[in-house]
Design a protein around this motif. Structure first.
Motif, PDB file in Angstrom:
ATOM      1  N   GLU A 187      61.345  53.883  67.178  1.00 54.83           N
ATOM      2  CA  GLU A 187      61.578  53.660  65.750  1.00 54.83           C
ATOM      3  C   GLU A 187      60.501  54.326  64.911  1.00 54.83           C
ATOM      4  OE1 GLU A 187      61.968  50.016  62.458  1.00 54.83           O
ATOM      5  OE2 GLU A 187      61.150  49.623  64.477  1.00 54.83           O
ATOM      6  N   ALA A 188      59.226  54.155  65.332  1.00 62.39           N
ATOM      7  CA  ALA A 188      58.117  54.735  64.572  1.00 62.39           C
ATOM      8  C   ALA A 188      58.220  56.255  64.524  1.00 62.39           C
ATOM      9  CB  ALA A 188      56.786  54.311  65.185  1.00 62.39           C
ATOM     10  N   LEU A 189      58.455  56.880  65.675  1.00 60.32           N
ATOM     11  CA  LEU A 189      58.534  58.341  65.720  1.00 60.32           C
ATOM     12  C   LEU A 189      59.731  58.867  64.928  1.00 60.32           C
ATOM     13  CD1 LEU A 189      57.529  59.103  69.419  1.00 60.32           C
ATOM     14  CD2 LEU A 189      56.190  59.527  67.354  1.00 60.32           C
ATOM     15  N   ASP A 190      60.837  58.125  64.925  1.00 57.36           N
ATOM     16  CA  ASP A 190      61.996  58.528  64.131  1.00 57.36           C
ATOM     17  C   ASP A 190      61.653  58.537  62.643  1.00 57.36           C
ATOM     18  OD1 ASP A 190      63.635  58.947  66.271  1.00 57.36           O
ATOM     19  OD2 ASP A 190      64.686  57.025  66.130  1.00 57.36           O
ATOM     20  N   VAL A 191      60.917  57.509  62.199  1.00 58.18           N
ATOM     21  CA  VAL A 191      60.529  57.432  60.791  1.00 58.18           C
ATOM     22  C   VAL A 191      59.537  58.541  60.459  1.00 58.18           C
ATOM     23  CG1 VAL A 191      59.327  56.045  59.057  1.00 58.18           C
ATOM     24  CG2 VAL A 191      60.982  54.961  60.588  1.00 58.18           C
ATOM     25  N   MET A 192      58.551  58.765  61.358  1.00 51.41           N
ATOM     26  CA  MET A 192      57.565  59.826  61.148  1.00 51.41           C
ATOM     27  C   MET A 192      58.267  61.183  61.046  1.00 51.41           C
ATOM     28  SD  MET A 192      54.621  58.105  61.424  1.00 51.41           S
ATOM     29  CE  MET A 192      54.087  56.523  62.115  1.00 51.41           C
ATOM     30  N   ARG A 193      59.188  61.402  61.967  1.00 52.68           N
ATOM     31  CA  ARG A 193      59.903  62.684  62.033  1.00 52.68           C
ATOM     32  C   ARG A 193      60.737  62.899  60.770  1.00 52.68           C
ATOM     33  NH1 ARG A 193      62.401  61.462  66.160  1.00 52.68           N
ATOM     34  NH2 ARG A 193      60.969  62.299  67.717  1.00 52.68           N
ATOM     35  N   GLU A 194      61.520  61.900  60.413  1.00 57.72           N
ATOM     36  CA  GLU A 194      62.401  62.021  59.254  1.00 57.72           C
ATOM     37  C   GLU A 194      61.619  62.218  57.965  1.00 57.72           C
ATOM     38  OE1 GLU A 194      65.568  59.250  56.755  1.00 57.72           O
ATOM     39  OE2 GLU A 194      65.074  58.721  58.831  1.00 57.72           O
ATOM     40  N   THR A 195      60.540  61.448  57.800  1.00 55.35           N
ATOM     41  CA  THR A 195      59.738  61.542  56.578  1.00 55.35           C
ATOM     42  C   THR A 195      59.034  62.886  56.479  1.00 55.35           C
ATOM     43  OG1 THR A 195      59.372  59.152  56.598  1.00 55.35           O
ATOM     44  CG2 THR A 195      57.880  60.474  55.242  1.00 55.35           C
ATOM     45  N   LEU A 210      55.148  67.381  65.481  1.00 51.86           N
ATOM     46  CA  LEU A 210      54.911  67.077  64.069  1.00 51.86           C
ATOM     47  C   LEU A 210      54.886  65.572  63.854  1.00 51.86           C
ATOM     48  CD1 LEU A 210      54.744  67.950  61.045  1.00 51.86           C
ATOM     49  CD2 LEU A 210      57.253  67.926  61.032  1.00 51.86           C
ATOM     50  N   ALA A 211      55.871  64.866  64.418  1.00 47.43           N
ATOM     51  CA  ALA A 211      55.947  63.412  64.266  1.00 47.43           C
ATOM     52  C   ALA A 211      54.719  62.740  64.881  1.00 47.43           C
ATOM     53  CB  ALA A 211      57.220  62.887  64.915  1.00 47.43           C
ATOM     54  N   TYR A 241      67.180  75.670  59.130  1.00 50.86           N
ATOM     55  CA  TYR A 241      66.049  74.764  59.338  1.00 50.86           C
ATOM     56  C   TYR A 241      65.949  74.374  60.805  1.00 50.86           C
ATOM     57  CZ  TYR A 241      64.984  73.764  54.418  1.00 50.86           C
ATOM     58  OH  TYR A 241      64.586  73.850  53.108  1.00 50.86           O
ATOM     59  N   ASN A 242      64.839  74.748  61.446  1.00 56.27           N
ATOM     60  CA  ASN A 242      64.575  74.318  62.820  1.00 56.27           C
ATOM     61  C   ASN A 242      63.996  72.898  62.801  1.00 56.27           C
ATOM     62  OD1 ASN A 242      63.813  77.571  62.937  1.00 56.27           O
ATOM     63  ND2 ASN A 242      65.046  76.831  64.638  1.00 56.27           N
ATOM     64  N   ASP A 243      64.868  71.928  62.537  1.00 54.89           N
ATOM     65  CA  ASP A 243      64.397  70.554  62.382  1.00 54.89           C
ATOM     66  C   ASP A 243      64.617  69.731  63.646  1.00 54.89           C
ATOM     67  OD1 ASP A 243      67.184  70.533  62.142  1.00 54.89           O
ATOM     68  OD2 ASP A 243      67.159  68.755  60.873  1.00 54.89           O
ATOM     69  N   ALA A 244      64.579  70.362  64.819  1.00 57.86           N
ATOM     70  CA  ALA A 244      64.760  69.657  66.084  1.00 57.86           C
ATOM     71  C   ALA A 244      63.887  70.321  67.138  1.00 57.86           C
ATOM     72  CB  ALA A 244      66.232  69.687  66.499  1.00 57.86           C
ATOM     73  N   GLY A 245      63.764  69.665  68.273  1.00 62.28           N
ATOM     74  CA  GLY A 245      63.024  70.261  69.371  1.00 62.28           C
ATOM     75  C   GLY A 245      61.587  69.792  69.469  1.00 62.28           C
ATOM     76  N   ALA A 246      60.852  70.417  70.402  1.00 63.34           N
ATOM     77  CA  ALA A 246      59.494  69.989  70.724  1.00 63.34           C
ATOM     78  C   ALA A 246      58.541  70.102  69.544  1.00 63.34           C
ATOM     79  CB  ALA A 246      58.961  70.800  71.904  1.00 63.34           C
ATOM     80  N   SER A 305      64.136  81.029  56.718  1.00 65.19           N
ATOM     81  CA  SER A 305      64.323  80.103  57.853  1.00 65.19           C
ATOM     82  C   SER A 305      62.995  79.611  58.418  1.00 65.19           C
ATOM     83  CB  SER A 305      65.150  80.773  58.960  1.00 65.19           C
ATOM     84  OG  SER A 305      66.446  81.071  58.494  1.00 65.19           O
ATOM     85  N   ALA A 306      62.104  79.186  57.524  1.00 60.70           N
ATOM     86  CA  ALA A 306      60.788  78.693  57.936  1.00 60.70           C
ATOM     87  C   ALA A 306      60.914  77.335  58.620  1.00 60.70           C
ATOM     88  CB  ALA A 306      59.874  78.576  56.718  1.00 60.70           C
ATOM     89  N   ASN A 307      60.143  77.140  59.679  1.00 62.45           N
ATOM     90  CA  ASN A 307      60.147  75.837  60.352  1.00 62.45           C
ATOM     91  C   ASN A 307      59.593  74.775  59.406  1.00 62.45           C
ATOM     92  OD1 ASN A 307      61.042  77.081  62.682  1.00 62.45           O
ATOM     93  ND2 ASN A 307      58.984  77.328  63.519  1.00 62.45           N
ATOM     94  N   PRO A 308      60.216  73.605  59.348  1.00 57.14           N
ATOM     95  CA  PRO A 308      59.707  72.543  58.470  1.00 57.14           C
ATOM     96  C   PRO A 308      58.559  71.779  59.124  1.00 57.14           C
ATOM     97  CG  PRO A 308      61.701  71.801  59.540  1.00 57.14           C
ATOM     98  CD  PRO A 308      61.482  73.217  60.005  1.00 57.14           C
ATOM     99  N   THR A 309      57.541  72.535  59.537  1.00 60.71           N
ATOM    100  CA  THR A 309      56.371  71.932  60.171  1.00 60.71           C
ATOM    101  C   THR A 309      55.094  72.176  59.374  1.00 60.71           C
ATOM    102  OG1 THR A 309      56.145  73.929  61.533  1.00 60.71           O
ATOM    103  CG2 THR A 309      57.325  72.059  62.507  1.00 60.71           C
ATOM    104  N   GLY A 310      55.223  72.826  58.227  1.00 59.73           N
ATOM    105  CA  GLY A 310      54.062  73.106  57.406  1.00 59.73           C
ATOM    106  C   GLY A 310      54.446  73.916  56.183  1.00 59.73           C
ATOM    107  N   PRO A 311      53.496  74.125  55.276  1.00 60.52           N
ATOM    108  CA  PRO A 311      53.773  74.903  54.062  1.00 60.52           C
ATOM    109  C   PRO A 311      54.127  76.352  54.401  1.00 60.52           C
ATOM    110  CG  PRO A 311      51.715  73.668  53.871  1.00 60.52           C
ATOM    111  CD  PRO A 311      52.120  73.604  55.306  1.00 60.52           C
ATOM    112  N   MET A 312      54.834  76.996  53.501  1.00 62.64           N
ATOM    113  CA  MET A 312      55.168  78.411  53.692  1.00 62.64           C
ATOM    114  C   MET A 312      53.954  79.289  53.381  1.00 62.64           C
ATOM    115  SD  MET A 312      59.137  78.989  52.690  1.00 62.64           S
ATOM    116  CE  MET A 312      59.305  78.086  51.176  1.00 62.64           C
ATOM    117  N   HIS A 313      53.964  80.489  53.935  1.00 60.09           N
ATOM    118  CA  HIS A 313      52.842  81.411  53.753  1.00 60.09           C
ATOM    119  C   HIS A 313      53.359  82.758  53.241  1.00 60.09           C
ATOM    120  CE1 HIS A 313      54.279  83.078  57.514  1.00 60.09           C
ATOM    121  NE2 HIS A 313      54.052  81.931  58.144  1.00 60.09           N
ATOM    122  N   LEU A 314      52.458  83.739  53.134  1.00 58.08           N
ATOM    123  CA  LEU A 314      52.826  85.034  52.570  1.00 58.08           C
ATOM    124  C   LEU A 314      53.871  85.760  53.411  1.00 58.08           C
ATOM    125  CD1 LEU A 314      49.408  86.435  51.287  1.00 58.08           C
ATOM    126  CD2 LEU A 314      51.379  85.730  49.929  1.00 58.08           C
ATOM    127  N   GLY A 315      53.852  85.531  54.721  1.00 59.93           N
ATOM    128  CA  GLY A 315      54.871  86.139  55.567  1.00 59.93           C
ATOM    129  C   GLY A 315      56.266  85.674  55.185  1.00 59.93           C
TER     130      GLY A 315
END
Length: 350
Positions: free
Chosen positions: A213-221, A162-163, A152-157, A114-124
């Protein structure tokens, strides 16, 4: 020795040189008999040794020798025939050795990584992956109907930051003066996402990178690309998940809002300093927790409560979460939240 309720338990010694099995039964008998545990152990050992020597086939007896150690521990060495019989059982069972029906086919969920989709995964995350998959495999092998789930924690602050971070790198890609926002993400992977955006959309968002619109595209991508990278890593690690659950779906289908309303109706909620608090101390937490901030946005544990209520609603009345050390603080508040809504104490297990 005249004791009918003796508590005789066998355990494997920590030191293999002490034998194959050991018991402290002589120590437990000492008080009842009013005698030295060492003397009791020696009498038991003598009786067992006598029976071994008088037995026609010592292999059939199963014990090769017994000795007394320390204040009265009994150590047993199994006969080679006894050990070999265990091997024969393993060979006979073949691929089904250890399999059982203990779980009775009951549904059970193991949520892990359940890693946050805000960056690559690590050893943890790799540790959680190995541990979670091993637990799921053992439960499956013992008769549970196991579902492996990735949340997936794909919502919130954090996703908003990230966006905005991608937006800043996107502007820099086109020579604009822009800075990563405070608390944003600095890794090179943000530049890679921004470069992909520039290739797909050109300079379309340069003039107003913070538009909805821009932030939605940034976030989704960003979320899509990072999820794809995580999925590749998990696949390379040999992991398979039955369900990938999106936090964003909890907002889309109204579960976060309905959970907040249900908690208020439970009487376990109060208002203070413009925020909405949950009385988590009534369920063993160290302090009450903010459920909805003064700006009206939920704290991260409210959607977590909604998510776990959903687990129960999907029929997973047994659920295990395998999480990293950085999430241990969430355990008490999530369990408190679901208890306030009527679920049993200790759900989910961690």
């Amino acid at each position: 020795m005249g004791v009918e309720d003796a508590d005789a338990r066998l355990e494997e010694p920590k030191d293999p040189s002490h034998g194959d099995l050991a018991t402290n039964v002589a120590l437990t008998l000492a008080k009842k008999l009013g005698r030295s545990p060492r003397v009791i152990a020696e009498e038991i050992a003598e009786e067992i040794t006598s029976r071994i020597s008088s037995h026609i086939d010592t292999e059939d007896f199963g014990i090769e020798s017994v000795s007394v150690a320390g204040p009265g521990f009994l150590n047993f060495k199994l006969s080679s025939g006894q050990v070999a019989s265990g091997l024969m059982e393993i060979i006979a069972a073949d691929d089904n050795y250890g399999r059982s029906v203990e779980g009775g086919g009951e549904s059970l969920m193991v949520e892990f990584v359940s890693a946050n989709p805000t960056g690559p995964m690590h050893l943890g995350h790799a540790r959680q992956a190995a541990l979670g998959d091993a637990i799921a495999g053992l439960l499956d092998w013992t008769g549970w109907s196991v579902s492996r789930e990735f949340y997936y924690n794909d919502a919130g602050a954090q996703i908003d930051r990230l966006a905005e971070s991608v937006g800043a790198r996107y502007q820099q890609h086109f020579g604009q003066d822009a800075e990563i926002p405070e608390g944003g993400y600095q890794g090179d992977y943000i530049r890679e996402i921004a470069a992909d955006l520039a290739e797909e959309h050109g300079d379309r968002f340069v003039e107003d990178p913070l538009s909805e619109e821009a932030l939605d595209v940034m976030r989704e991508t960003a979320v899509r690309m990072l999820r794809e990278e995580q999925d590749r890593d998990l696949s390379d690690f040999g992991l398979h998940f039955d369900v990938y659950f999106l936090e964003s779906s909890l907002y889309e289908n109204g579960q976060v809002e309905s959970t907040a309303a249900a908690l208020r109706e439970s009487g376990k909620v109060y208002d203070l300093d413009g925020a909405v608090w949950l009385r988590t101390t009534e369920y063993g937490d160290q302090k009450d927790r903010v459920m909805i901030k003064s700006d009206g946005s939920p704290t991260y544990f409210l959607p977590d409560v909604a998510y776990h209520m959903g687990k129960w609603g999907r029929g997973f009345h047994q659920a295990i979460n395998v999480q990293g050390a950085d999430h241990h603080g969430t355990v008490a508040r999530v369990q408190a939240g679901v208890q306030a809504l009527g679920l049993p104490e200790g759900y989910p297990e961690y």
